[in-house]
Write an enzyme that holds these catalytic residues in place. Structure first.
Site, mmCIF file in Angstrom:
data_model
loop_
_atom_site.group_PDB
_atom_site.id
_atom_site.type_symbol
_atom_site.label_atom_id
_atom_site.label_comp_id
_atom_site.label_asym_id
_atom_site.label_seq_id
_atom_site.Cartn_x
_atom_site.Cartn_y
_atom_site.Cartn_z
ATOM 1 N N GLY A 96 -25.348 28.982 15.995
ATOM 2 C CA GLY A 96 -24.803 27.728 16.490
ATOM 3 C C GLY A 96 -23.917 27.953 17.692
ATOM 4 N N SER A 97 -22.944 27.077 17.886
ATOM 5 C CA SER A 97 -22.023 27.216 19.021
ATOM 6 C C SER A 97 -20.970 26.125 18.955
ATOM 7 C CB SER A 97 -22.756 27.091 20.367
ATOM 8 O OG SER A 97 -23.767 28.052 20.499
#
Length: 803
Positions: free
Chosen positions: A237-238
């Site tokens: 993810g981020s």
């Protein structure tokens, strides 16, 4: 060739810079592939602290050359391994049953990976995409970058001995072709579609007489689909946030990018600066094998990406001819599947030949992972539509970003290229503007199309997971086209959820809905993501943090630095106090573990109460809460975890209030305490003592926490039960950047590549930035020429092609 700093350095740079402003006739000869008689491609590479290369070239082909050269210098084994993958040669070198390269597909074993990529190669898929005119295909500049990258990688191999033990002396490390480089880009584009289904594509075979197959259970399939797509953001993810000039100290924008990508393998970032005088000047992180900056900044704009919730694929349920399961019916007319026969060379064995089956919609697929079977029966089969299998435009998006002068330019670039396959874009610029947009390549699945064309199975999977399963027997159920779409069957730019000039724009891998909690985005189709549903703890914590920052105002890059390493645990803010209180109230200070044993947990009560609620390396009690929380959330259903349920009217603050009365609470607490005691770990031991990586024989403590804790500085560590410690990291914070502007052409930028620049353990740049990450320190960006030349670590390499 190495040159010492000083006047010789300046002379070398001046010489190359001068060659960048050749007369028009010379430039035209270069474009035609003609080169001056004295040599081939070349670039000047200036290395500053931590082995960061600043690549200077006169044109795109030479810039690609310098990029390929410098990437090979740091990552030759990882790159070579990926090129073996996209050539479909893993079985030849490593054996058919060995685990495959997870960076470039979901294939479980090498044979499955090879069958897929050999099929891609033999069908000419990538060559056809390269031949498409821009913007449907890559631009001339990107093709030049790819050609140069190929030449630079090959030139480095030719001129150097490989010292990395991962591939030293290996026969599979060999020169590559432009097609290899382009196929690697293709593999990254289809990760969310065909790449996710490689095993199901290569295993799909028509049923034989007497084969009995059970139709997939609708509810089980919907649950598996939901978990499958949720895993994308849990594993990779981020976070990113852009602040507008209304919130900053100087009226200019700020951007903090914190992508969570693998720490090993072919999806690592690699850091550089790319410069063509008068044409291009950008710095940032590139995914390995990419000739352009993936996430970065220039003098005017900074951008980052987060993995999006859009589902970049759909299925078509086929109605088969009862007399032949390789024939399907559309509008009452039979169509025969296309048969692709692929042969793969195998180490110490005979070649393996298998057949793949393709339709007008895409390949027949019999599963999306082991938990989501899609059986091919005598009457039904499923075909996968992946619009990114027709998309080789991601490098053009990166190149246009590198040249952008504003967030408006970035939106224009996205409208032109439409090349981002599975990410959102968050950006800020030097004049104070912000941008969030979910501009990704998605199948054109409207909610109306789903209502009229969904199969009964799709009636469960689409609302639950965004995975549409359409009736493939009806021509009216084709995806259609938007007038502003660059390719048929995808959404055009006007349909993308987009937010401009908000005081803050943030994403932590939930849908676009709460990019700004005060200006929620609505009205988009379900395939993009959900609206009005529960957010992850990481999103909730992020929105709390950044909205408070925006309200406080007067923000600077230092505030971004502090946010990255605050290491606040949102789960603890909601549950630690209640857990400590309930723990202290246990009769006799004991709880019963899952094995039925009574455990003294009184020490845990004190450790949880005293814990600072963060995942800093010196935080005491953090490891205890981490182990307790993992066990609790793994055994207690989400609906039973909280006393106050989720409310769409208060999505950041709900659900809340830990349900300590559930039996799983005391069991998880007892098991966590027993686990740490068995390993000889004090319940209030500092986190970094037992959360670390080993580099060069040294333990390097690692800050941050797992997805379930909601920590912004996310890391996914590997638990070693024998040692009672987290001894490696699979994914997490990777190429981090905090960027602002001060009115000059030199951005105020701090960067950090958490796992460091080189994967070669013999390199002094294999762990230097990892040690910075451990100490929560940053690299000051050397973007302007004056700063590059002031570097005390300056080393200049003139990379040249040798004939």
């Amino acid at each position: 060739m190495r040159i010492r700093p000083g006047r010789v350095v300046a002379a070398a740079v001046a010489l190359l810079t001068a060659s960048a402003v050749l007369p028009a006739s010379a430039a035209e000869r270069a474009d035609r592939g003609e080169r001056p008689s004295h040599g081939g491609l070349s670039a000047v590479i200036r290395y500053t602290e931590y082995g960061i290369p600043h690549i200077l070239a006169k044109d795109y082909k030479n810039l690609g050359f310098g990029t390929g050269w410098a990437q090979a210098s740091d990552q030759v084994c990882t790159l070579a391994d990926g090129f073996v993958t996209v050539r479909g040669e893993r079985s030849r070198y490593f054996g058919p049953d060995a685990p495959s390269d997870s960076a470039l597909s979901s294939a479980g074993k090498n044979l499955s990976s090879d069958l897929y990529f050999r099929g891609v190669r033999e069908s000419g898929t990538v060559e056809k995409l390269l031949a498409e005119p821009a913007p449907r295909g890559p631009s001339r500049q990107v093709k030049d970058l790819m050609r140069g990258f190929t030449a630079g990688y090959n030139a480095w191999l030719k001129q150097h001995k490989v010292t990395d033990p991962a591939c030293k002396g290996a026969s599979w490390v060999r020169p590559v072709s432009e097609l290899d480089v382009a196929t690697r880009a293709f593999a990254l584009s289809v990760l969310g579609g065909q790449g996710r289904a490689v095993d199901g594509i290569t295993a799909a075979q028509p049923p034989t007489a007497g084969t009995a197959s059970k139709a997939p259970d609708a509810k089980d399939t919907a649950r598996a689909a939901r978990e499958l797509f949720a895993a994308d953001t849990a594993d990779m993810g981020s976070n990113a946030v852009a602040f507008s000039g209304a919130t900053t100290a100087n009226g200019r924008g700020l951007l903090l990018g914190n992508p969570h990508y693998p720490w090993q393998g072919g999806r690592r970032f690699w850091q550089s600066q790319q410069t063509i005088p008068g044409e291009l000047n950008a710095a940032g992180g590139s995914l390995l094998g990419s000739p352009t900056i993936s996430i970065g900044h220039n003098s005017h704009v900074a951008w980052s990406h987060t993995v999006a919730t859009g589902v970049p694929m759909n299925l078509h349920q086929l109605t088969l001819d009862p007399a032949d399961p390789t024939v399907y019916v559309v509008d009452g007319k039979p169509e025969r599947m296309t048969k692709r026969t692929v042969t793969v060379a195998v180490k110490d064995g005979a070649p393996v030949t298998r057949t793949q089956w393709w339709t007008r919609y895409g390949p027949v697929v019999t599963s999306l992972g082991s938990a989501l079977p899609l059986p091919w029966t005598a009457t039904t089969a499923y075909a996968l539509n992946d619009p990114n299998s027709r998309n080789l435009r991601v490098s053009d998006a990166g190149l246009d970003f590198s040249k952008a002068r504003s967030t408006a330019d970035m939106l224009r670039a996205l409208k032109r290229t439409q090349g981002l396959p599975w990410v959102n874009t968050i950006a800020a610029d030097s004049t104070g503007h912000t941008l969030f947009t979910q501009s990704q390549v998605l199948p054109r699945i409207t909610d109306e199309l789903d209502r009229t064309c969904s199969t009964p199975l799709g009636g469960f999977t689409y609302p639950s997971a965004g995975l549409a399963i359409l009736d493939g027997s009806r021509g009216a159920c084709a995806l259609g086209s938007d007038p502003d779409a660059v390719q048929p069957g995808i959404f055009g730019p006007s349909k993308m959820p987009t937010l401009t000039d908000a005081p803050y724009a943030e994403n932590s891998n939930d849908s676009a809905w709460l990019a700004n909690a005060d200006r929620p985005l609505t009205g988009y189709e379900r395939v993009f993501g959900t609206i009005g549903t529960q957010r992850s703890l990481r999103t909730r914590g992020a929105v709390e943090d950044v909205s408070a920052m925006a309200e406080r105002g007067r923000l600077t890059v230092r505030d971004l630095e502090a946010q990255q390493f605050a290491n606040r645990v949102p789960a603890a803010g909601l549950a630690a106090k209640d857990a400590a209180t309930a723990c202290a109230a246990l009769p006799g200070g004991t709880a019963t573990g899952s094995n039925g044993a009574s455990v003294d947990v009184s020490g845990a009560c004190k450790a949880l109460a005293a814990w600072d609620r963060s995942m800093d390396t010196d935080s005491r009690g953090a490891l205890l809460f981490d182990r307790f929380w993992r066990k609790l959330t793994a055994t207690v259903p989400a609906a039973q975890l909280w006393q106050v349920p989720f409310s769409a009217a208060d999505p950041v603050a709900t659900p809340n209030t830990l349900n300590t009365s559930t039996p799983g609470f005391t069991t998880a607490l007892a098991d966590a305490v027993a686990e740490l005691r068995a390993a000889g770990i004090a319940l209030d031991a500092p986190l970094g003592r037992n959360q670390y990586v080993v580099r060069g024989g040294d333990r390097i403590p690692v800050p941050g926490g797992t997805e379930g804790l909601g920590v912004w500085n996310k890391i996914e560590p590997v638990w070693d039960a024998a040692k009672g410690a987290y001894t490696e990291v699979t994914t997490g914070s990777s190429y981090i950047q905090a960027v602002g502007w001060n009115g000059t052409r030199c951005p105020v930028a701090r960067t950090l590549l958490t796992y460091s620049q080189s994967s070669n353990p013999a390199s002094r740049h294999s762990s230097d930035q990892t040690r910075l990450f451990s100490g929560e320190k940053w690299v000051t960006s050397r973007f302007c020429e004056k700063d590059i030349f002031r570097s005390p670590a300056l080393k200049v390499v003139v990379a040249r092609e040798r004939r």
